[in-house]
Design a protein around this motif. Structure first.
Motif, PDB file in Angstrom:
ATOM      1  N   THR A  16      44.496  36.659   3.607  1.00 13.66           N
ATOM      2  CA  THR A  16      43.470  36.891   4.625  1.00 13.66           C
ATOM      3  C   THR A  16      42.557  38.042   4.211  1.00 13.66           C
ATOM      4  N   ILE A  17      42.525  38.314   2.926  1.00 17.33           N
ATOM      5  CA  ILE A  17      41.626  39.287   2.316  1.00 17.33           C
ATOM      6  C   ILE A  17      40.897  38.586   1.166  1.00 17.33           C
ATOM      7  N   SER A  18      39.626  38.889   1.001  1.00 15.18           N
ATOM      8  CA  SER A  18      38.895  38.340  -0.147  1.00 15.18           C
ATOM      9  C   SER A  18      39.390  38.997  -1.435  1.00 15.18           C
ATOM     10  N   ASP A  19      39.219  38.295  -2.552  1.00 18.57           N
ATOM     11  CA  ASP A  19      39.697  38.877  -3.808  1.00 18.57           C
ATOM     12  C   ASP A  19      38.731  39.952  -4.305  1.00 18.57           C
ATOM     13  N   ALA A  20      39.139  40.608  -5.403  1.00 21.43           N
ATOM     14  CA  ALA A  20      38.413  41.775  -5.907  1.00 21.43           C
ATOM     15  C   ALA A  20      36.994  41.448  -6.364  1.00 21.43           C
ATOM     16  N   THR A  21      36.682  40.177  -6.574  1.00 21.67           N
ATOM     17  CA  THR A  21      35.337  39.817  -7.003  1.00 21.67           C
ATOM     18  C   THR A  21      34.301  40.233  -5.957  1.00 21.67           C
ATOM     19  N   THR A  22      34.644  40.053  -4.678  1.00 19.29           N
ATOM     20  CA  THR A  22      33.690  40.444  -3.633  1.00 19.29           C
ATOM     21  C   THR A  22      33.513  41.961  -3.606  1.00 19.29           C
ATOM     22  N   GLU A  71      30.161  46.673  -5.002  1.00 19.41           N
ATOM     23  CA  GLU A  71      29.992  47.909  -5.761  1.00 19.41           C
ATOM     24  C   GLU A  71      28.786  47.813  -6.689  1.00 19.41           C
ATOM     25  N   HIS A  72      28.642  46.664  -7.326  1.00 17.06           N
ATOM     26  CA  HIS A  72      27.506  46.450  -8.235  1.00 17.06           C
ATOM     27  C   HIS A  72      26.181  46.528  -7.475  1.00 17.06           C
ATOM     28  N   ALA A  73      26.126  45.887  -6.304  1.00 17.28           N
ATOM     29  CA  ALA A  73      24.890  45.920  -5.512  1.00 17.28           C
ATOM     30  C   ALA A  73      24.563  47.344  -5.069  1.00 17.28           C
ATOM     31  N   ARG A 120      34.740  34.930   2.223  1.00 18.57           N
ATOM     32  CA  ARG A 120      33.688  35.917   1.971  1.00 18.57           C
ATOM     33  C   ARG A 120      33.941  37.162   2.806  1.00 18.57           C
ATOM     34  N   SER A 121      33.420  38.270   2.303  1.00 18.79           N
ATOM     35  CA  SER A 121      33.546  39.533   3.028  1.00 18.79           C
ATOM     36  C   SER A 121      32.296  40.367   2.828  1.00 18.79           C
ATOM     37  N   ASP A 122      31.852  40.985   3.897  1.00 17.06           N
ATOM     38  CA  ASP A 122      30.830  42.011   3.793  1.00 17.06           C
ATOM     39  C   ASP A 122      31.525  43.374   3.745  1.00 17.06           C
ATOM     40  N   TYR A 123      30.757  44.398   3.387  1.00 20.96           N
ATOM     41  CA  TYR A 123      31.318  45.752   3.298  1.00 20.96           C
ATOM     42  C   TYR A 123      30.402  46.750   3.989  1.00 20.96           C
ATOM     43  N   THR A 144      26.395  54.348   6.704  1.00 22.45           N
ATOM     44  CA  THR A 144      24.937  54.369   6.546  1.00 22.45           C
ATOM     45  C   THR A 144      24.356  53.036   6.105  1.00 22.45           C
ATOM     46  N   HIS A 145      25.143  52.215   5.407  1.00 24.72           N
ATOM     47  CA  HIS A 145      24.624  50.954   4.876  1.00 24.72           C
ATOM     48  C   HIS A 145      25.680  49.854   5.001  1.00 24.72           C
ATOM     49  N   ARG A 146      25.237  48.650   4.735  1.00 23.42           N
ATOM     50  CA  ARG A 146      26.143  47.495   4.752  1.00 23.42           C
ATOM     51  C   ARG A 146      25.777  46.578   3.605  1.00 23.42           C
ATOM     52  N   TYR A 147      26.800  46.026   2.967  1.00 24.46           N
ATOM     53  CA  TYR A 147      26.595  45.032   1.915  1.00 24.46           C
ATOM     54  C   TYR A 147      26.731  43.638   2.520  1.00 24.46           C
ATOM     55  N   ASP A 148      25.703  42.818   2.352  1.00 26.49           N
ATOM     56  CA  ASP A 148      25.683  41.441   2.840  1.00 26.49           C
ATOM     57  C   ASP A 148      26.038  40.533   1.669  1.00 26.49           C
ATOM     58  N   SER A 149      27.218  39.918   1.733  1.00 33.01           N
ATOM     59  CA  SER A 149      27.685  39.106   0.610  1.00 33.01           C
ATOM     60  C   SER A 149      26.859  37.835   0.438  1.00 33.01           C
ATOM     61  N   THR A 150      26.287  37.333   1.523  1.00 31.49           N
ATOM     62  CA  THR A 150      25.460  36.128   1.410  1.00 31.49           C
ATOM     63  C   THR A 150      24.191  36.412   0.631  1.00 31.49           C
ATOM     64  N   ALA A 151      23.555  37.537   0.918  1.00 33.32           N
ATOM     65  CA  ALA A 151      22.307  37.900   0.232  1.00 33.32           C
ATOM     66  C   ALA A 151      22.547  38.735  -1.020  1.00 33.32           C
ATOM     67  N   ASP A 152      23.812  39.169  -1.239  1.00 35.93           N
ATOM     68  CA  ASP A 152      24.160  40.061  -2.349  1.00 35.93           C
ATOM     69  C   ASP A 152      23.228  41.268  -2.381  1.00 35.93           C
ATOM     70  N   SER A 153      23.110  41.925  -1.224  1.00 39.98           N
ATOM     71  CA  SER A 153      22.200  43.060  -1.139  1.00 39.98           C
ATOM     72  C   SER A 153      22.746  44.106  -0.182  1.00 39.98           C
ATOM     73  N   VAL A 154      22.214  45.321  -0.312  1.00 40.40           N
ATOM     74  CA  VAL A 154      22.600  46.442   0.531  1.00 40.40           C
ATOM     75  C   VAL A 154      21.439  46.780   1.460  1.00 40.40           C
ATOM     76  N   HIS A 155      21.737  46.985   2.727  1.00 37.61           N
ATOM     77  CA  HIS A 155      20.685  47.358   3.670  1.00 37.61           C
ATOM     78  C   HIS A 155      21.200  48.454   4.595  1.00 37.61           C
ATOM     79  N   GLU A 156      20.289  49.192   5.207  1.00 39.24           N
ATOM     80  CA  GLU A 156      20.675  50.260   6.111  1.00 39.24           C
ATOM     81  C   GLU A 156      21.400  49.682   7.324  1.00 39.24           C
TER      82      GLU A 156
END
Length: 813
Positions: free
Chosen positions: A155-161, A166-168, A406-409, A422-434
Motif C-alpha cells: 500500500t506504498i508506491s515503490d522507490a521510483t515515485t 526528488e528529481h523534479a 501513484r503517489s504525490d509528495y 511549501t510545495h507539492r510534487y504532482d506525480s501525474t504532471a511530474d512537476s513541483v508547485h507551491e
C-alpha cells in the motif's frame, strides 16, 4: 505474543504502543451470534531493531484501531465471522522474519500484513509464493520488489515515485550536480539507483551525479561520511557554484542525524552553501538537534513526504496516534484491503484466492457498510466532510505489480519552530508547485493510561481528549481554517515524577501548551517547571485546594474546598461523634484531610482522631500490603461507640484493597463510611455490596447535566464519566484559546485568553465553565450517593448557586 480478537465495540488502550488513548468508535451492540467464525491473519512489525522507536507503536496502534473498525463493519453488516490478528516482532532481521512467516504458516495462517522493510520482504518472497501465502506490506518501497504475480502487495508506491519526486525538486531548484548519501541496505540502494536512473534518463535537465556515498545501517559511519563529503567537494573538477550542488541524503533509521551533526561541525569549505534534500520521516529527530537544525536551516533542507488528502478518517487517526503519517495510514488501509479480500473469498486460508481478490478489494475501498462513515451531529454542517475513501485519502488503486499505483509528495523545510510545507510534487504532471497545508499547532497531552487511576478515570479521559481533538479538527476542516490541532500524548503511569519528566521532554521539543495532568500530585510536581519555563497547562481532574493559585495552570475541575465542606455537613447531619480519616499521602489526600478536619472541628461535637496516611502505589506491579492501614484504623476506633463512628477513605484504586480487608474484619461492621468514587457505576461483588449497605457507604460526586455532547461521549468512550467530560472541555478550551491568539507557543497570551475561552465554551459537563481568580472551575454541584438496595443511589444534592444541601434523607432503620 498471542493474537487477540478485538470486538467491534472494544476500546483498546494504546499506551504501551506510544499511542495515545482510547480507540473511540461508533459503538456497536454486542454480537447476537454466540460464536461467529474467527478468521486469522498475521501482522509483522519491527518492535525492535534498526527502525525508529516510534514506528512499531504507530503501526500496532493503527492496526488495532482498523481491526476494531473492521469488526464493527462486519457486525453491522450481519456477517457471520470476525477478523483476528496475530502479531509478531521481526526485530528488523531478515532471518527472523522468514522464521516468523514459517511459524504463521505452521499455524495455518496464510495471509498477513507486513513486513515493514524491503530487506525483510525480499527474504520471504520465495517462501510466500511457494507455500500459498499472501502479504500486504505497509512500508516497503524498494523498486526491485515491484514484481507482478508475486503474491506480495504494497500500500506504498515503490522507490521510483520517490526518485521522480526528488528529481523534479532538484530540477525545480536549479541544481546542477548531485551527491547521494544513502543507507546501505535494500531500500537505500534502491533509492540511490532510481535517483541515478531518473537523472540519467533526462538529458535535458542539466543535472549530473557528482558522487554517491553509502553508510552502514548499524554504525552509520558518521565521521567517515563527513570526511568523504569534504573530499568530494574538494575533488576535481571544482564545484563551480556550491548553491547549485544538491546533497540528497536517504535514511529511515536515524543515522543521518549524527552524519549531519558531523558534517555541520567539520567546517568543510563551501558545504554551508550547498542545498540538502531528504525524506520527511525523520523531520522531528532532525529538528530536535540544535546543531543539525541550524545547519539544515542554512542549507534550506527540503524533505519529501508522501502526500495524502485530508479526510475524516485520517483526522481521526491523527487524534489517536502520536505523529501519525503515511505509513500509519497505509497500515490501516492494508488491514481493510486484506479483510475485504477475505470476505470476498469466504475464508482466510486460500492464499491464491485472496491474492486474486486483493486488487478488487482495494478498488472497492472499505466496503459498502463504511462508505457512509461517521455523520457527526455535534460538528457543524451535516453529512460527511469528504467523499469517503481510505486513510491515505484516496481510492486505492494497485498497479500490475500490486503496489500503490501513484503517489504525490509534499515538500517541507525546517524552520526554527518546526517545519513548514511549501510545495507539492504532482506525480501525474511530474512537476513541483507551491502548496501550503494548514499549520499544525502542537500541544502536549499528559495522561494516566496506566497506574492506580487508569481504569476508573485515566483511560476514558485520554479517549475523551482524542475525541475532542477529532471533533475540533473536523470543524476546522469544514470551515477551511488554515491550522489544525496536533496532539502528542505522554503517559505518566499515575506517577508524579514521570509527569515532570514528560513536561521537561515536551519543553525540550518546543511544546509550550499542555492538557493535564490527571492528579493533583502530578500537578504539584510539574507546577514550578511550568510556571518558570513559559508554559501553560489546562488540567481536567486535579482538585487539591492547595493548588488553587493564580498561575499558568488552569483546572477545569472545581477545587475540593467545597467538597470538604459537603462532607463535613454530612457528618453533622448523620450524627457522627467520632471520625478517622484514612488518606492517600499526596497533595490531594493531604488537602482533603486538612480541610475536612478543619470544618468538622468548626461544626463541633465530633472527636477527630489522628488521621492515617499511607504511601500510594507507584507502579502497576506494586503489591502493597494494606493490612497495617486497617490495623491502625481499628486501633484508632478501639473503645469508640461505633454507632456514632465514621471512617473517611480518600484513595484511588488501592482504596478497594483497603475496603476488602475492612469488610471482612468483625471490628468494622458498624459505623459509617464515606469515600472518594469517580463514578457511582462501579462493579461490585455481592459481598462488597452487603457490607457497604451495612455501613452506609457514601460518596460526594460531581453532578453533571446530561446534554447531547456528554451523551455522545458516553456512546463513544467506554467507561466515560464526569472526568471524561472535563477532559473533553479542557481540550476545547485550550484549542479555542489557540484560535484566538494564533499561537500554541506563547504561554502569556494563552493564559490571558483561556478564562474567556472557558466562559464561552458549550461544555460537555453541562454547566457554565467559568473560571475563578485561581484559574479553576468556579464551582460545581454535587450528588451525594449512598449504597442502598444493591446500588449507589442519590441521597442528597448540593447546589453551588445557593450553597445548600438539599433532599437530605436519613438512613432507613
Amino acid at each position: 505474543m498471542s493474537g487477540i480478537a478485538v470486538a467491534p465495540h472494544l476500546c483498546v488502550s494504546m499506551l504501551a504502543l506510544a499511542v495515545a488513548g482510547c480507540l473511540f468508535t461508533v459503538a456497536a451492540a454486542a454480537d447476537t451470534q454466540a460464536s461467529p467464525e474467527i478468521r486469522t491473519i498475521g501482522l509483522l512489525v519491527p518492535d525492535t531493531g534498526n527502525v525508529p522507536d516510534f514506528f512499531s507503536g504507530q503501526i500496532t496502534g493503527v492496526v488495532d484501531f482498523a481491526l476494531a473498525e473492521f469488526n464493527r463493519y462486519l457486525h453491522e453488516s450481519g456477517a457471520d465471522w470476525r477478523l483476528e490478528v496475530v502479531k509478531r516482532d521481526t526485530k528488523s532481521d531478515p532471518a527472523e522474519t522468514l522464521a516468523l512467516v514459517e511459524e504463521l504458516d505452521s499455524m495455518g495462517i496464510k495471509a498477513f500484513l507486513g513486513p515493514a522493510t524491503s530487506s525483510n520482504l525480499r527474504t520471504i518472497q520465495d517462501y510466500v509464493a511457494a507455500n500459498g501465502m499472501v502479504a500486504i506490506s505497509y512500508a516497503s518501497g524498494a523498486s526491485d520488489l515491484s514484481i507482478p504475480d508475486d503474491r506480495i502487495f504494497r500500500t506504498i508506491s515503490d522507490a521510483t515515485t520517490y526518485a521522480n519526486a526528488e528529481h523534479a525538486l532538484l530540477r525545480n531548484d536549479g541544481i546542477e550536480e548531485v551527491v547521494v548519501v544513502f543507507l546501505d541496505d535494500v531500500v537505500g540502494r534502491s533509492v540511490n539507483h532510481t535517483i541515478y536512473e531518473a537523472i540519467e534518463a533526462d538529458a535535458t535537465d542539466g543535472i549530473s551525479i557528482r558522487d554517491t556515498i553509502k553508510f552502514h545501517p548499524d554504525t552509520g559511519d558518521a565521521r567517515a561520511v563527513a570526511a568523504r563529503l569534504g573530499a568530494v567537494l574538494a575533488a576535481d573538477p571544482p564545484v563551480e557554484d556550491h548553491a547549485r550542488l544538491g546533497i540528497v541524503a536517504y535514511d529511515y533509521t536515524g543515522k543521518v542525524v549524527e552524519i549531519i551533526r558531523q558534517v555541520a561541525g567539520a567546517s568543510i569549505p563551501g558545504m554551508n552553501d550547498t542545498r540538502w534534500y531528504g525524506p520527511g520521516l525523520l523531520m522531528n529527530e532532525l529538528h530536535a538537534d540544535d546543531a543539525v537544525r541550524s545547519f539544515l536551516i542554512e542549507t534550506d533542507y527540503q524533505a519529501l513526504s508522501l502526500a495524502y488528502r485530508e479526510n475524516d478518517l485520517n483526522i481521526r487517526i491523527d487524534s489517536l496516534i502520536n505523529d501519525a503519517g503515511t505509513f500509519t495510514y497505509a497500515a490501516y488501509d492494508a488491514l481493510f484491503i486484506m479483510g475485504n479480500a477475505i470476505d470476498m473469498v469466504g475464508n482466510a486460508t486460500h492464499g491464491d484466492a485472496i491474492a486474486a481478490a486483493i486488487p478488487e478489494a482495494a478498488r472497492l475501498g472499505h466496503g459498502p457498510g463504511l462508505h457512509q462513515h461517521i455523520q457527526d451531529p455535534l460538528t457543524r454542517g451535516s453529512g460527511n466532510l469528504f467523499e469517503y475513501a481510505g486513510a491515505l485519502g484516496a481510492n486505492i488503486e494497485l498497479n500490475e505489480a500490486g503496489d500503490l499505483a501513484r503517489s504525490d509528495y509534499t515538500i517541507s523545510s525546517i524552520v526554527d519552530d518546526g517545519f513548514r510545507i511549501t510545495h507539492r510534487y504532482d506525480s501525474t504532471a511530474d512537476s513541483v508547485h507551491e502548496f501550503v497545508l494548514p499549520t499544525k499547532m502542537r500541544i502536549g497531552i499528559l495522561v494516566s493510561e496506566t497506574g492506580s487511576l487508569a481504569e476508573g478515570i485515566g483511560i476514558a479521559a485520554s479517549g475523551a481528549i482524542s475525541l475532542a481533538a477529532y471533533h475540533y479538527n473536523l470543524d476546522l476542516a469544514r470551515e477551511g481554517a488554515d491550522w489544525r490541532l496536533d496532539i502528542f500524548k505522554k503517559d505518566d503511569g499515575t506517577y508524579p515524577p514521570a509527569t515532570l519528566e514528560n513536561v521537561e521532554a515536551f519543553h525540550a521539543d518546543g511544546i509550550k501548551a499542555l492538557i493535564g495532568p490527571l492528579t493533583s500530585g502530578s500537578t504539584a510536581q510539574m507546577m514550578d517547571f511550568v510556571n518558570d519555563n513559559g508554559m501553560v497547562a489546562v488540567g481536567y481532574a486535579s482538585s487539591s485546594p492547595d493548588l488553587a493559585l493564580p498561575d499558568n495552570i488552569f483546572r477545569m475541575r472545581a477545587s475540593d474546598e467545597k467538597t470538604a465542606d459537603v462532607y463535613a455537613r454530612l457528618l453533622h447531619h448523620d450524627g457522627i461523634t467520632d471520625l478517622v480519616i484514612v488518606y492517600r499521602d499526596d497533595p490531594w489526600g493531604r488537602s482533603l484531610n486538612e480541610r475536612i478536619t478543619e470544618r468538622a472541628s468548626h461544626i463541633g461535637g465530633i472527636t477527630i482522631h489522628p488521621g492515617i496516611n499511607y504511601a500510594p502505589d507507584t507502579s502497576a506491579d506494586s503489591a502493597t500490603d494494606y493490612h497495617p492501614v486497617v490495623d491502625a484504623l481499628k486501633s484508632r476506633l478501639s473503645g469508640v461507640d461505633m454507632s456514632g463512628a465514621a471512617v473517611m477513605l480518600f484513595g484511588f484504586s488501592e482504596g478497594w484493597a483497603i475496603v476488602d480487608i475492612a469488610r471482612t474484619d468483625p471490628a468494622l461492621q458498624e459505623g459509617r463510611w464515606y469515600t472518594f468514587l469517580a463514578s457511582p457505576d462501579v462493579r461490585l461483588s455481592p459481598e462488597q455490596i452487603s457490607w457497604m449497605e451495612k455501613v452506609g457507604y457514601s460518596s460526594v460526586i460531581t453532578r453533571h447535566v446530561s446534554n447531547a455532547l456528554s451523551r455522545h461521549i458516553d456512546a463513544n468512550i467506554p467507561g466515560a464519566n464526569f472526568y471524561s467530560y472535563h477532559a473533553y472541555d479542557a481540550l476545547h478550551t485550550l484549542a479555542d484559546a489557540i484560535e484566538q491568539t494564533d499561537t500554541s507557543r506563547n504561554a502569556e497570551a494563552l493564559a490571558a485568553a483561556i478564562p474567556e475561552a472557558a466562559r464561552l465554551l458549550p461544555a460537555a459537563i453541562g454547566f457554565q465553565t467559568a473560571l475563578n481568580e485561581a484559574g479553576d472551575l468556579a464551582g460545581s454541584d454535587y450528588h451525594v450517593y449512598e449504597m442502598r438496595d444493591g446500588a449507589f443511589q442519590v441521597r442528597a444534592l448540593y447546589d453551588h448557586a445557593t450553597d445548600s444541601l438539599y433532599a437530605l434523607v436519613s438512613r432507613p432503620s
